[in-house]
Structures are given as structure tokens and as C-alpha cells.
Design a protein around this motif. Structure first.
Motif, mmCIF file in Angstrom:
data_model
loop_
_atom_site.group_PDB
_atom_site.id
_atom_site.type_symbol
_atom_site.label_atom_id
_atom_site.label_comp_id
_atom_site.label_asym_id
_atom_site.label_seq_id
_atom_site.Cartn_x
_atom_site.Cartn_y
_atom_site.Cartn_z
ATOM 1 N N ILE A 151 0.864 -1.175 0.000
ATOM 2 C CA ILE A 151 0.000 0.000 0.000
ATOM 3 C C ILE A 151 0.901 1.225 0.000
ATOM 4 C CG2 ILE A 151 -0.199 -0.126 2.527
ATOM 5 C CD1 ILE A 151 -2.916 1.268 0.200
ATOM 6 N N GLY A 152 0.630 2.158 -0.895
ATOM 7 C CA GLY A 152 1.403 3.392 -0.980
ATOM 8 C C GLY A 152 0.505 4.597 -0.768
ATOM 9 N N VAL A 153 0.995 5.583 -0.018
ATOM 10 C CA VAL A 153 0.243 6.809 0.263
ATOM 11 C C VAL A 153 1.191 7.993 0.159
ATOM 12 C CG1 VAL A 153 -1.157 8.067 1.946
ATOM 13 C CG2 VAL A 153 -1.301 5.567 1.834
ATOM 14 N N GLY A 154 0.715 9.098 -0.406
ATOM 15 C CA GLY A 154 1.559 10.276 -0.459
ATOM 16 C C GLY A 154 0.937 11.413 -1.242
ATOM 17 N N PRO A 155 1.655 12.531 -1.340
ATOM 18 C CA PRO A 155 1.164 13.693 -2.089
ATOM 19 C C PRO A 155 1.604 13.649 -3.543
ATOM 20 C CG PRO A 155 3.167 14.285 -0.950
ATOM 21 C CD PRO A 155 2.901 12.822 -0.609
ATOM 22 N N ALA A 156 0.994 14.509 -4.331
ATOM 23 C CA ALA A 156 1.387 14.665 -5.727
ATOM 24 C C ALA A 156 1.238 16.130 -6.115
ATOM 25 C CB ALA A 156 0.537 13.788 -6.643
ATOM 26 N N ILE A 157 2.032 16.545 -7.085
ATOM 27 C CA ILE A 157 1.893 17.874 -7.684
ATOM 28 C C ILE A 157 1.249 17.675 -9.048
ATOM 29 C CG2 ILE A 157 3.074 19.968 -8.411
ATOM 30 C CD1 ILE A 157 5.376 19.197 -6.549
ATOM 31 N N VAL A 158 0.075 18.271 -9.235
ATOM 32 C CA VAL A 158 -0.695 18.092 -10.462
ATOM 33 C C VAL A 158 -0.573 19.346 -11.328
ATOM 34 C CG1 VAL A 158 -2.960 17.611 -11.447
ATOM 35 C CG2 VAL A 158 -2.310 16.578 -9.258
ATOM 36 N N PHE A 159 0.052 19.193 -12.482
ATOM 37 C CA PHE A 159 0.125 20.266 -13.479
ATOM 38 C C PHE A 159 -0.942 19.947 -14.531
ATOM 39 C CE2 PHE A 159 4.361 19.331 -11.852
ATOM 40 C CZ PHE A 159 4.758 20.571 -11.338
ATOM 41 N N SER A 160 -2.021 20.701 -14.547
ATOM 42 C CA SER A 160 -3.125 20.381 -15.452
ATOM 43 C C SER A 160 -3.535 21.610 -16.250
ATOM 44 C CB SER A 160 -4.325 19.827 -14.673
ATOM 45 O OG SER A 160 -4.842 20.800 -13.785
ATOM 46 N N GLN A 181 -4.505 27.020 -17.140
ATOM 47 C CA GLN A 181 -3.615 26.055 -16.489
ATOM 48 C C GLN A 181 -3.737 26.194 -14.973
ATOM 49 O OE1 GLN A 181 -2.208 28.095 -19.136
ATOM 50 N NE2 GLN A 181 -2.875 26.431 -20.479
ATOM 51 N N SER A 182 -3.386 25.106 -14.291
ATOM 52 C CA SER A 182 -3.465 25.110 -12.835
ATOM 53 C C SER A 182 -2.424 24.159 -12.265
ATOM 54 C CB SER A 182 -4.865 24.682 -12.382
ATOM 55 O OG SER A 182 -4.990 24.721 -10.973
ATOM 56 N N THR A 183 -1.889 24.509 -11.101
ATOM 57 C CA THR A 183 -0.967 23.641 -10.367
ATOM 58 C C THR A 183 -1.546 23.419 -8.976
ATOM 59 O OG1 THR A 183 0.947 24.507 -11.571
ATOM 60 C CG2 THR A 183 1.379 23.325 -9.515
ATOM 61 N N ASN A 184 -1.716 22.144 -8.606
ATOM 62 C CA ASN A 184 -2.384 21.818 -7.351
ATOM 63 C C ASN A 184 -1.702 20.659 -6.648
ATOM 64 O OD1 ASN A 184 -4.734 22.505 -9.536
ATOM 65 N ND2 ASN A 184 -5.135 23.486 -7.575
ATOM 66 N N ILE A 185 -1.933 20.562 -5.349
ATOM 67 C CA ILE A 185 -1.472 19.420 -4.564
ATOM 68 C C ILE A 185 -2.603 18.387 -4.521
ATOM 69 C CG2 ILE A 185 -0.665 18.626 -2.311
ATOM 70 C CD1 ILE A 185 1.328 20.357 -3.791
ATOM 71 N N ALA A 186 -2.238 17.124 -4.690
ATOM 72 C CA ALA A 186 -3.226 16.043 -4.680
ATOM 73 C C ALA A 186 -2.854 15.013 -3.620
ATOM 74 C CB ALA A 186 -3.300 15.377 -6.052
ATOM 75 N N LEU A 187 -3.838 14.220 -3.238
ATOM 76 C CA LEU A 187 -3.623 13.055 -2.378
ATOM 77 C C LEU A 187 -3.685 11.814 -3.251
ATOM 78 C CD1 LEU A 187 -3.457 11.566 0.380
ATOM 79 C CD2 LEU A 187 -5.974 11.657 0.432
ATOM 80 N N VAL A 188 -2.718 10.900 -3.068
ATOM 81 C CA VAL A 188 -2.656 9.675 -3.863
ATOM 82 C C VAL A 188 -2.606 8.473 -2.928
ATOM 83 C CG1 VAL A 188 -1.316 8.337 -5.539
ATOM 84 C CG2 VAL A 188 -1.492 10.825 -5.776
ATOM 85 N N VAL A 189 -3.426 7.474 -3.219
ATOM 86 C CA VAL A 189 -3.402 6.200 -2.495
ATOM 87 C C VAL A 189 -3.306 5.085 -3.538
ATOM 88 C CG1 VAL A 189 -4.613 4.646 -0.930
ATOM 89 C CG2 VAL A 189 -4.797 7.132 -0.605
ATOM 90 N N GLU A 190 -2.351 4.175 -3.346
ATOM 91 C CA GLU A 190 -2.149 3.100 -4.322
ATOM 92 C C GLU A 190 -1.952 1.748 -3.638
ATOM 93 O OE1 GLU A 190 0.627 3.646 -7.697
ATOM 94 O OE2 GLU A 190 1.404 1.661 -7.147
ATOM 95 N N PRO A 191 -2.959 0.878 -3.623
ATOM 96 C CA PRO A 191 -2.750 -0.519 -3.229
ATOM 97 C C PRO A 191 -2.372 -1.334 -4.467
ATOM 98 C CG PRO A 191 -5.087 -0.071 -3.433
ATOM 99 C CD PRO A 191 -4.386 1.214 -3.756
ATOM 100 N N GLY A 192 -1.568 -2.367 -4.256
ATOM 101 C CA GLY A 192 -1.165 -3.182 -5.385
ATOM 102 C C GLY A 192 -0.447 -4.446 -4.951
ATOM 103 N N ILE A 193 0.013 -5.197 -5.933
ATOM 104 C CA ILE A 193 0.800 -6.410 -5.703
ATOM 105 C C ILE A 193 2.033 -6.367 -6.589
ATOM 106 C CG2 ILE A 193 0.862 -8.930 -5.783
ATOM 107 C CD1 ILE A 193 -2.140 -8.954 -5.439
#
Length: 242
Positions: A151-160, A181-193
């Protein structure tokens, strides 16, 4: 787009060259990823007018990743405490398109704009993840386990950005263009195998959720907000450990 394809191709070539060198499994890894991105229904605010069920079309997402496992062997290794072998950090850069789905829902932005209009966009995202994992099916070749749920958790910078056209009422053959254009902080959650195939080769099958609230200023007095922008992504990632 050609530039992003070149970056992705370079990462794959680098991984192939390293594999030919036969380097053993170690702390650092690099990978390339590809998948499908499915934005959820969003609330679109256009100059204070709300459209509660605006949908975006599914799109392809691709990117490159770099990670570090807290182990005491291989490139970049260190004498970490034994319990830290269950943790990793990673960063990746991904790109996907964002295009409004023109539905007949009366609450959708796509249903009220004139014919021959379009509203497209993109999201280029730099993500940072802190990951926890546990290995199953260890053997003499892969003591850490061949199957590793994580499981991974962390922030992201979104350039959209968004880019659109709307026909001019006085002359439908001409269009009024707009972009933002916009630059924002995002929350990211990634479960995987993670599936460890060889000492230095693994494959990840993952699901990623990304949440942000972009806002675009268009011209002097126009504003478009997407609140929230939930993106759900299925990823297939190939990694080389060096």
C-alpha cells in the motif's frame, strides 16, 4: 506528446540495458508504467454556475517511476534496521488526457454547451509515495518473497490544463477559443501487488486513486473549478532493480 513518448522510451531502453548487464537485486529500482484512467463524476463550477454530474472520458495513462527499498544489498544500499525492509519510497511522473463526456444529463456541463463545442484537458502529475509491503513465497533466489502486496500513500503535484472552443452565436462557423492552467497538490493512495519474476525484474499490478481540486482562470473574469477531481487508475508497471 512526442516528448513524453521519448521520455518513456528512454526509460524502457535504460531498463533493458541494465538487464543485459546482469546486476543483482538491490535497493533501487526504475520502471515504466501504463494503464487506464477513469475520472469519477465531478462537480464543475463555471463562473459560479454549478454542474453537479459532469463526466470525463476514460483515457490512457503512462509514465516512469524511480523507487528505493530500505535493504542492505545492491546499489544505494545501507545498513538499515531489519524491520525497514518492509518499507519503500517511490516517485513517478505520469500523463493522461482529460476530456469532457458530452452526455444528456441535465446536470452535466457537456449537455448545455452548444453543438460543435469541446472541452479537453490534461494532467501531468509528479507523485511521491511512502510504501509498506510484505513478501510471501520466499525462496533461495528471492528471500524477500515472490508475491508482495503493498500500500502506498503520499502527495502529488498536479500540473493540469484545459483547452476548449465554443461556436460564436453570430457566426456558428467560427469558434471562440479559451484555455487555462493550474498547479495543485493532490492526495494519492495506491494498493497493489508486486510480482517478483527474477532477482532484478518485477511487475506491479496496481490501483491508484488521486484526489485534487483544480481551478482555472480564463481571461480576465472567467473561472472554471473542478471540485472534486477524482481519478481512478489501473496500472501495470515493469521494474528493474539495480
Amino acid at each position: 506528446m512526442k516528448k513524453k513518448t521519448y521520455v518513456l522510451g528512454t526509460a524502457v531502453l535504460l531498463a533493458a540495458m541494465l538487464a543485459l548487464a546482469g546486476v543483482a537485486q538491490s535497493a533501487m529500482w526504475v520502471g515504466a508504467e501504463l494503464g487506464g484512467n477513469f475520472p469519477g463524476s465531478s462537480k464543475l463550477d463555471v463562473n459560479g454556475v454549478n454542474f453537479d454530474s459532469t463526466n470525463f472520458k476514460p483515457s490512457v495513462i503512462g509514465g516512469v517511476t524511480l523507487g528505493y527499498d530500505f535493504v542492505n544489498s545492491g546499489f544505494g544500499a545501507y545498513a538499515w534496521p531489519d524491520w525497514m525492509k518492509y518499507f519503500s519510497v517511490a516517485t513517478d511522473f505520469t500523463y493522461n488526457r482529460l476530456s469532457v463526456d458530452y452526455t444528456t444529463d441535465i446536470n452535466s456541463f457537456g449537455s448545455v454547451i452548444p453543438n460543435n463545442s469541446r472541452l479537453n484537458g490534461y494532467a501531468a502529475v509528479w507523485t511521491f509515495l511512502f510504501m509498506a509491503h510484505y513478501g510471501f513465497m520466499p525462496d533461495s533466489e528471492i528471500p524477500g518473497g515472490r508475491i508482495n502486496p503493498y500500500i502506498g500513500v503520499g502527495p502529488a503535484i498536479v500540473f493540469s490544463g484545459i483547452d476548449g472552443t465554443v461556436p460564436v452565436a453570430a457566426n456558428p462557423r467560427t469558434n471562440s477559443r479559451f484555455s487555462g492552467q493550474s498547479t495543485n497538490i493532490a492526495l494519492v493512495v495506491e494498493p497493489g501487488i508486486r510480482w517478483v519474476l527474477l532477482k532484478n525484474v518485477s511487475v506491479d499490478t496496481a490501483f491508484r486513486w488521486r484526489y485534487c481540486q483544480p481551478s482555472y482562470d480564463i481571461g480576465d473574469n472567467n473561472n472554471v473549478k473542478i471540485n472534486p477531481l477524482n481519478q481512478f487508475t489501473f496500472l501495470l508497471r515493469a521494474n528493474y532493480h539495480f
